[in-house]
Design a protein around this motif. Structure first.
Motif, PDB file in Angstrom:
ATOM      1  N   VAL A   1       6.352   2.512  12.090  1.00  9.40           N
ATOM      2  CA  VAL A   1       5.272   2.828  11.153  1.00  9.40           C
ATOM      3  C   VAL A   1       5.622   4.049  10.309  1.00  9.40           C
ATOM      4  CG1 VAL A   1       2.897   3.692  11.013  1.00  9.40           C
ATOM      5  CG2 VAL A   1       3.451   1.782  12.541  1.00  9.40           C
ATOM      6  N   SER A   2       6.100   5.102  10.970  1.00  8.82           N
ATOM      7  CA  SER A   2       6.353   6.350  10.245  1.00  8.82           C
ATOM      8  C   SER A   2       7.474   6.186   9.220  1.00  8.82           C
ATOM      9  CB  SER A   2       6.690   7.475  11.225  1.00  8.82           C
ATOM     10  OG  SER A   2       7.842   7.166  11.973  1.00  8.82           O
ATOM     11  N   VAL A   3       8.560   5.499   9.593  1.00 11.03           N
ATOM     12  CA  VAL A   3       9.657   5.350   8.626  1.00 11.03           C
ATOM     13  C   VAL A   3       9.277   4.383   7.522  1.00 11.03           C
ATOM     14  CG1 VAL A   3      10.931   3.427   9.706  1.00 11.03           C
ATOM     15  CG2 VAL A   3      12.167   5.208   8.465  1.00 11.03           C
TER      16      VAL A   3
ATOM     17  N   GLY B   1       9.377  -1.051   4.517  1.00 13.02           N
ATOM     18  CA  GLY B   1       9.100  -0.012   3.523  1.00 13.02           C
ATOM     19  C   GLY B   1       9.856  -0.219   2.227  1.00 13.02           C
ATOM     20  N   ALA B   2      11.082  -0.761   2.332  1.00 18.75           N
ATOM     21  CA  ALA B   2      11.911  -0.967   1.146  1.00 18.75           C
ATOM     22  C   ALA B   2      11.695  -2.322   0.495  1.00 18.75           C
ATOM     23  CB  ALA B   2      13.388  -0.811   1.518  1.00 18.75           C
TER      24      ALA B   2
ATOM     25  N   SER C   1       8.569   3.768   1.955  1.00 23.73           N
ATOM     26  CA  SER C   1       7.770   3.196   0.862  1.00 23.73           C
ATOM     27  C   SER C   1       7.192   4.282  -0.038  1.00 23.73           C
ATOM     28  CB  SER C   1       6.649   2.309   1.427  1.00 23.73           C
ATOM     29  OG  SER C   1       5.768   3.059   2.249  1.00 23.73           O
ATOM     30  N   ASN C   2       6.691   5.377   0.561  1.00 19.58           N
ATOM     31  CA  ASN C   2       6.158   6.467  -0.240  1.00 19.58           C
ATOM     32  C   ASN C   2       7.232   7.117  -1.102  1.00 19.58           C
ATOM     33  OD1 ASN C   2       3.544   7.894   1.960  1.00 19.58           O
ATOM     34  ND2 ASN C   2       3.637   5.991   0.796  1.00 19.58           N
ATOM     35  N   GLU C   3       8.397   7.369  -0.516  1.00 22.73           N
ATOM     36  CA  GLU C   3       9.463   8.037  -1.268  1.00 22.73           C
ATOM     37  C   GLU C   3      10.011   7.144  -2.376  1.00 22.73           C
ATOM     38  OE1 GLU C   3      10.144  11.099  -1.200  1.00 22.73           O
ATOM     39  OE2 GLU C   3       8.896  11.545   0.528  1.00 22.73           O
TER      40      GLU C   3
ATOM     41  N   CYS D   1       0.826  -1.205   0.000  1.00 19.35           N
ATOM     42  CA  CYS D   1       0.000   0.000   0.000  1.00 19.35           C
ATOM     43  C   CYS D   1       0.864   1.261   0.000  1.00 19.35           C
ATOM     44  CB  CYS D   1      -0.931   0.006   1.212  1.00 19.35           C
ATOM     45  SG  CYS D   1      -2.284  -1.186   1.120  1.00 19.35           S
ATOM     46  N   GLY D   2       1.978   1.232   0.742  1.00 20.04           N
ATOM     47  CA  GLY D   2       2.827   2.411   0.799  1.00 20.04           C
ATOM     48  C   GLY D   2       3.416   2.777  -0.547  1.00 20.04           C
TER      49      GLY D   2
END
Length: 461
Positions: free
Chosen positions: A334-336, A421-422, A341-343, A119-120
């Motif tokens: 969560v934040s990182v 995230g990655a 993931s967004n970046e 999702c990110g």
């Protein structure tokens, strides 16, 4: 993170960069958004960009930490009241929560954490409509897994007996586990929603729901357990009810809230490519479960030491404290994860790398702060968890090792968010196997039994 190219998420569900949609993404206030990758050409640039990223990270981490604290308060409150009932009741709740429920939660949370990557990155790439499809696929996978895991609750007494727990602890914890089956399905439903909302930085609604649940849980626990004298039955009723309140609150927000294009209703597309989705979920689950099961094994081993009830209770108090610290680390996790993931979805790898630097330094400072507080107040805090003088003394003896663990775990837990995230779950899973199960557990058994250190070795490991 050396490349700005977007990795395929799943076959058939790949997301391409779509910068024309960035203005439609409410991931952060407008002052936090920028269109190009970060450029650092000196100390001044680094300090400026570090400050900007710090604000960005804590804009997400603040509400996430508050939510995590409220949710953790629910379980910790139950354990606190159980400790006032007696050592066997505290051991029952601790073992059920750490081994039976902990085993299942680790699997479900790990599988649900696949949504942080999927999702990110989809959100960052502008494929907003895919978020609702991923959410529904996760519901299907996690609730199917919950049906299978339910048997560990039903046969909890036998499972704990086979693991070597004493008859008294196994019976009490196993009976309590049967009453906690509704919580299992609450986990399977709410974990995907949490990841779905976090990917969009929609964290405040979760914080509000968790706050109401935590406040009501404390009051109802006091009424049911202490005032009405329902004991562990009352504890189970309130604990199940609190988690289903959180679940239904978040479901209501998703179905009738303001998720926009991220939720467009139920669709048969959710059943497409379940095999590929299951593969991603399984990989993430392995990474997370190895970390969690390692901690659960410590509680299990504590039951083998001399005076097992005291050992289990003391270690449970230490893990409870460590859990409070991890709630803060979970917010950073969560934040990182969202930031990375967004970046990467946007195609800005250097900005993602800067987010990693910020979260490492933040988690280190937080861990050191908690460690200092524990050491300074080591004679005061144990009485809030148990009335047994023997347990209180043992917890006091473990405090220094516990302080070291808080610092290390704070950084390690936050870095897990970077891996999710990655999309590095497989690599981290191999690292966890070596660290925990080839080095950690054998070393713990050697020091605990061969060198007679007992439970004193477990917090440090």
């Amino acid at each position: 993170m050396e490349t700005g190219k977007q990795q395929p998420l799943l076959s058939g569900d790949t997301c391409q960069n779509n910068h024309t949609n960035l203005k439609q993404l409410p991931s952060a206030p407008a002052r936090f958004r920028f269109h190009g990758d970060v450029q650092i050409n000196g100390v001044g640039d680094f300090c400026r960009e570090f400050y900007v990223e710090f604000k960005r990270l804590w804009y997400l981490a603040g509400p996430a930490i508050f939510t995590s604290l409220c949710q953790y308060t629910i379980g910790a409150t139950t354990q606190l009241f159980a400790g006032q009932l007696g050592t066997i009741q505290l051991a029952a709740v601790s073992v059920e929560n750490s081994i039976i429920a902990g085993f299942s939660y680790a699997i479900l949370f790990g599988m649900g954490s696949a949504l942080e990557t999927l999702c990110g990155q989809a959100y960052g790439a502008g494929k907003i409509e895919m978020l609702g499809i991923y959410l529904q696929r996760s519901w299907i996978v996690l609730n199917t897994a919950a049906v299978i895991l339910m048997f560990t609750f039903i046969f909890g007494v036998s499972v704990l007996s086979l693991l070597g727990q004493t008859t008294a602890i196994a019976t009490a914890a196993g009976n309590f586990a049967v009453k906690m089956i509704p919580q299992l399905f609450a986990y399977a439903t709410v974990i995907p929603i949490t990841k779905f909302l976090q990917a969009q930085s929609s964290i405040m609604p979760m914080a509000l729901i968790a706050f109401v649940a935590a406040i009501s849980h404390v009051f109802l626990s006091w009424v049911m357990i202490m005032k009405l004298g329902w004991g562990l039955v009352g504890a189970a009723v309130v604990l199940d009810g609190s988690w289903w309140f959180i679940t239904l609150g978040q479901v209501t927000y998703v179905l009738w809230g303001s998720c926009g294009l991220a939720w467009s209703g139920f669709t048969w597309k959710a059943f497409n490519n379940l095999k590929g989705f299951l593969h991603v979920s399984f990989t993430t689950a392995v990474m997370f479960c190895l970390e969690t099961w390692y901690m659960l094994s410590l509680v299990l081993f504590a039951g083998y030491f001399e005076n097992p009830e005291t050992s289990v209770d003391a270690l449970s108090v230490c893990l409870n404290i460590l859990g409070w610290v991890c709630t803060v680390s979970l917010g950073l996790n969560v934040s990182v994860s969202v930031r990375v993931s967004n970046e990467l979805g946007y195609g800005r790898p250097r900005t993602a790398r800067l987010a990693v630097i910020v979260v490492v330094l933040s988690s280190l400072l937080i861990g050191l702060l908690f460690s200092t507080v524990l050491v300074v107040y080591k004679k005061q805090y144990p009485v809030y968890f148990t009335s047994s003088q023997e347990v209180i003394q043992l917890v006091e003896d473990l405090t220094l090792l516990l302080g070291v663990s808080t610092t290390v775990n704070s950084m390690q837990f936050a870095l897990s968010g970077v891996a999710i995230g990655a999309g590095w779950q497989t690599t981290v899973a191999y690292m966890n196997i070596v660290s925990y199960f080839i080095v950690g557990i054998p070393l713990g058994l050697l020091l605990g039994f061969k060198f007679n250190m007992g439970v004193k070795v477990t917090p440090h490991l």
